[in-house]
Design a protein around this motif. Structure first.
Motif, PDB file in Angstrom:
ATOM      1  N   GLN A   1      40.535  43.646  43.398  1.00 48.98           N
ATOM      2  CA  GLN A   1      40.172  42.486  42.598  1.00 48.98           C
ATOM      3  C   GLN A   1      39.446  41.523  43.528  1.00 48.98           C
ATOM      4  O   GLN A   1      39.899  41.251  44.645  1.00 48.98           O
ATOM      5  CB  GLN A   1      41.415  41.851  41.984  1.00 48.98           C
ATOM      6  CG  GLN A   1      42.040  42.725  40.916  1.00 48.98           C
ATOM      7  CD  GLN A   1      43.218  42.064  40.220  1.00 48.98           C
ATOM      8  OE1 GLN A   1      43.553  40.914  40.485  1.00 48.98           O
ATOM      9  NE2 GLN A   1      43.847  42.808  39.328  1.00 48.98           N
ATOM     10  N   ALA A   2      38.293  41.030  43.094  1.00 45.97           N
ATOM     11  CA  ALA A   2      37.421  40.231  43.958  1.00 45.97           C
ATOM     12  C   ALA A   2      38.143  39.039  44.580  1.00 45.97           C
ATOM     13  O   ALA A   2      37.912  38.705  45.743  1.00 45.97           O
ATOM     14  CB  ALA A   2      36.191  39.771  43.175  1.00 45.97           C
ATOM     15  N   GLU A   3      39.049  38.414  43.832  1.00 44.69           N
ATOM     16  CA  GLU A   3      39.761  37.248  44.380  1.00 44.69           C
ATOM     17  C   GLU A   3      40.722  37.622  45.490  1.00 44.69           C
ATOM     18  O   GLU A   3      41.211  36.747  46.204  1.00 44.69           O
ATOM     19  CB  GLU A   3      40.482  36.506  43.265  1.00 44.69           C
ATOM     20  CG  GLU A   3      41.614  37.286  42.623  1.00 44.69           C
ATOM     21  CD  GLU A   3      42.271  36.533  41.475  1.00 44.69           C
ATOM     22  OE1 GLU A   3      43.492  36.673  41.329  1.00 44.69           O
ATOM     23  OE2 GLU A   3      41.573  35.817  40.739  1.00 44.69           O
ATOM     24  N   ARG A   4      41.004  38.910  45.680  1.00 44.92           N
ATOM     25  CA  ARG A   4      41.912  39.384  46.731  1.00 44.92           C
ATOM     26  C   ARG A   4      41.165  39.983  47.930  1.00 44.92           C
ATOM     27  O   ARG A   4      41.780  40.593  48.795  1.00 44.92           O
ATOM     28  CB  ARG A   4      42.866  40.442  46.169  1.00 44.92           C
ATOM     29  CG  ARG A   4      43.647  40.005  44.961  1.00 44.92           C
ATOM     30  CD  ARG A   4      44.815  39.135  45.367  1.00 44.92           C
ATOM     31  NE  ARG A   4      45.632  38.809  44.216  1.00 44.92           N
ATOM     32  CZ  ARG A   4      45.761  37.600  43.723  1.00 44.92           C
ATOM     33  NH1 ARG A   4      45.142  36.589  44.286  1.00 44.92           N
ATOM     34  NH2 ARG A   4      46.525  37.370  42.682  1.00 44.92           N
TER      35      ARG A   4
ATOM     36  N   LEU B   1      32.019  47.190  50.166  1.00 41.87           N
ATOM     37  CA  LEU B   1      30.892  48.120  50.075  1.00 41.87           C
ATOM     38  C   LEU B   1      29.990  47.813  48.900  1.00 41.87           C
ATOM     39  O   LEU B   1      28.890  48.343  48.819  1.00 41.87           O
ATOM     40  CB  LEU B   1      31.396  49.562  49.894  1.00 41.87           C
ATOM     41  CG  LEU B   1      32.093  50.241  51.042  1.00 41.87           C
ATOM     42  CD1 LEU B   1      32.470  51.660  50.653  1.00 41.87           C
ATOM     43  CD2 LEU B   1      31.193  50.278  52.272  1.00 41.87           C
ATOM     44  N   SER B   2      30.489  47.009  47.972  1.00 42.77           N
ATOM     45  CA  SER B   2      29.716  46.760  46.756  1.00 42.77           C
ATOM     46  C   SER B   2      29.739  45.279  46.416  1.00 42.77           C
ATOM     47  O   SER B   2      30.577  44.533  46.915  1.00 42.77           O
ATOM     48  CB  SER B   2      30.306  47.554  45.588  1.00 42.77           C
ATOM     49  OG  SER B   2      31.550  46.994  45.168  1.00 42.77           O
TER      50      SER B   2
ATOM     51  N   PRO C   1      30.539  42.470  43.516  1.00 37.38           N
ATOM     52  CA  PRO C   1      31.557  42.456  42.469  1.00 37.38           C
ATOM     53  C   PRO C   1      31.021  43.054  41.163  1.00 37.38           C
ATOM     54  O   PRO C   1      29.851  42.897  40.825  1.00 37.38           O
ATOM     55  CB  PRO C   1      31.874  40.966  42.303  1.00 37.38           C
ATOM     56  CG  PRO C   1      31.528  40.363  43.625  1.00 37.38           C
ATOM     57  CD  PRO C   1      30.323  41.144  44.089  1.00 37.38           C
ATOM     58  N   TYR C   2      31.898  43.778  40.463  1.00 36.37           N
ATOM     59  CA  TYR C   2      31.563  44.395  39.179  1.00 36.37           C
ATOM     60  C   TYR C   2      32.761  44.247  38.246  1.00 36.37           C
ATOM     61  O   TYR C   2      33.892  44.071  38.687  1.00 36.37           O
ATOM     62  CB  TYR C   2      31.188  45.872  39.356  1.00 36.37           C
ATOM     63  CG  TYR C   2      32.253  46.702  40.029  1.00 36.37           C
ATOM     64  CD1 TYR C   2      33.278  47.317  39.299  1.00 36.37           C
ATOM     65  CD2 TYR C   2      32.253  46.866  41.416  1.00 36.37           C
ATOM     66  CE1 TYR C   2      34.259  48.063  39.927  1.00 36.37           C
ATOM     67  CE2 TYR C   2      33.234  47.611  42.048  1.00 36.37           C
ATOM     68  CZ  TYR C   2      34.233  48.216  41.294  1.00 36.37           C
ATOM     69  OH  TYR C   2      35.201  48.954  41.923  1.00 36.37           O
ATOM     70  N   ASP C   3      32.494  44.315  36.960  1.00 34.25           N
ATOM     71  CA  ASP C   3      33.537  44.180  35.952  1.00 34.25           C
ATOM     72  C   ASP C   3      34.287  45.505  35.808  1.00 34.25           C
ATOM     73  O   ASP C   3      33.680  46.552  35.599  1.00 34.25           O
ATOM     74  CB  ASP C   3      32.921  43.783  34.605  1.00 34.25           C
ATOM     75  CG  ASP C   3      33.988  43.549  33.554  1.00 34.25           C
ATOM     76  OD1 ASP C   3      34.556  44.542  33.055  1.00 34.25           O
ATOM     77  OD2 ASP C   3      34.258  42.382  33.230  1.00 34.25           O
ATOM     78  N   ASP C   4      35.587  45.443  35.930  1.00 34.65           N
ATOM     79  CA  ASP C   4      36.441  46.615  35.720  1.00 34.65           C
ATOM     80  C   ASP C   4      37.582  46.180  34.812  1.00 34.65           C
ATOM     81  O   ASP C   4      38.496  45.477  35.256  1.00 34.65           O
ATOM     82  CB  ASP C   4      36.969  47.148  37.044  1.00 34.65           C
ATOM     83  CG  ASP C   4      37.753  48.444  36.894  1.00 34.65           C
ATOM     84  OD1 ASP C   4      37.812  49.000  35.782  1.00 34.65           O
ATOM     85  OD2 ASP C   4      38.312  48.914  37.913  1.00 34.65           O
ATOM     86  N   GLY C   5      37.506  46.522  33.548  1.00 32.61           N
ATOM     87  CA  GLY C   5      38.541  46.145  32.597  1.00 32.61           C
ATOM     88  C   GLY C   5      38.635  44.652  32.371  1.00 32.61           C
ATOM     89  O   GLY C   5      39.713  44.145  32.080  1.00 32.61           O
TER      90      GLY C   5
ATOM     91  N   HIS D   1      35.952  43.233  40.325  1.00 24.95           N
ATOM     92  CA  HIS D   1      36.433  44.075  41.429  1.00 24.95           C
ATOM     93  C   HIS D   1      35.283  44.322  42.387  1.00 24.95           C
ATOM     94  O   HIS D   1      34.120  44.114  42.048  1.00 24.95           O
ATOM     95  CB  HIS D   1      36.920  45.433  40.891  1.00 24.95           C
ATOM     96  CG  HIS D   1      38.260  45.398  40.266  1.00 24.95           C
ATOM     97  ND1 HIS D   1      38.483  44.818  39.037  1.00 24.95           N
ATOM     98  CD2 HIS D   1      39.450  45.888  40.674  1.00 24.95           C
ATOM     99  CE1 HIS D   1      39.767  44.960  38.717  1.00 24.95           C
ATOM    100  NE2 HIS D   1      40.364  45.593  39.698  1.00 24.95           N
ATOM    101  N   LEU D   2      35.591  44.807  43.586  1.00 28.35           N
ATOM    102  CA  LEU D   2      34.589  45.308  44.498  1.00 28.35           C
ATOM    103  C   LEU D   2      35.172  46.472  45.264  1.00 28.35           C
ATOM    104  O   LEU D   2      36.388  46.536  45.505  1.00 28.35           O
ATOM    105  CB  LEU D   2      34.067  44.216  45.446  1.00 28.35           C
ATOM    106  CG  LEU D   2      35.009  43.616  46.462  1.00 28.35           C
ATOM    107  CD1 LEU D   2      34.218  43.200  47.685  1.00 28.35           C
ATOM    108  CD2 LEU D   2      35.680  42.401  45.872  1.00 28.35           C
TER     109      LEU D   2
END
Length: 152
Positions: free
Chosen positions: A120-123, A135-136, A138-142, A146-147
């Motif tokens: 989770q991006a905030e973590r 490596l990426s 941030p993207y939407d996951d559910g 996330h990244l």
């Protein structure tokens, strides 16, 4: 006083029906109900994973992570996923020993292999403290950003 956990890491077939139910219930309670992340938690990968469970002295499940062998999710790396602690215990200090155990188990089970995770991006900073690097973008996951992160 810090909560002391007893750690157990095992394959899917070593779950008792009750222990499997507790893991699935915790994952559902946190990821689907609390975080309102609608995704298929029962994704078929559990059968081929190692399962890290942290239980207190009374046997209550307080920490969990799923450990994925290289080639199952990522071709060249193992992975840590479904990292979860009940909402009431967040901030209690359990996340750090859970990740320490997860990394240690991956290194023992899959020596010489990198470890991946979808954080989770905030973590991000928390996972960076264990040697993971993004490596990426941030993207939407559910419904949650996330990244992808990797620890070589």
């Amino acid at each position: 006083m810090a909560i002391q956990l007893r750690w157990q890491c095992h394959g899917f077939d070593d779950f008792s029906p009750r222990a499997l139910y507790e893991v699935l219930q915790l994952r559902d309670r946190v990821f689907v109900l609390e975080q309102q992340s609608l995704y298929g938690d029962i994704d078929g990968m559990d059968l081929d994973c190692w399962h890290l469970c942290g239980r207190d002295a009374a046997g209550q499940l307080l920490a969990y992570a799923r450990l994925i062998a290289p080639g199952v999710k990522y071709p060249d790396a193992s992975a840590i996923g479904r990292v979860v602690i009940p909402q009431a215990l967040r901030g209690s200090g359990l996340a750090k020993p859970l990740m320490q155990q997860a990394v240690q188990q991956c290194l023992a089970l899959f020596p010489g292999r990198a470890i991946m995770l979808s954080a989770q991006a905030e973590r991000q900073g928390f996972y960076e403290s264990f040697g993971f690097r993004p490596l990426s973008a941030p993207y939407d996951d559910g419904g949650i950003l996330h990244l992808d992160m990797r620890r070589d």
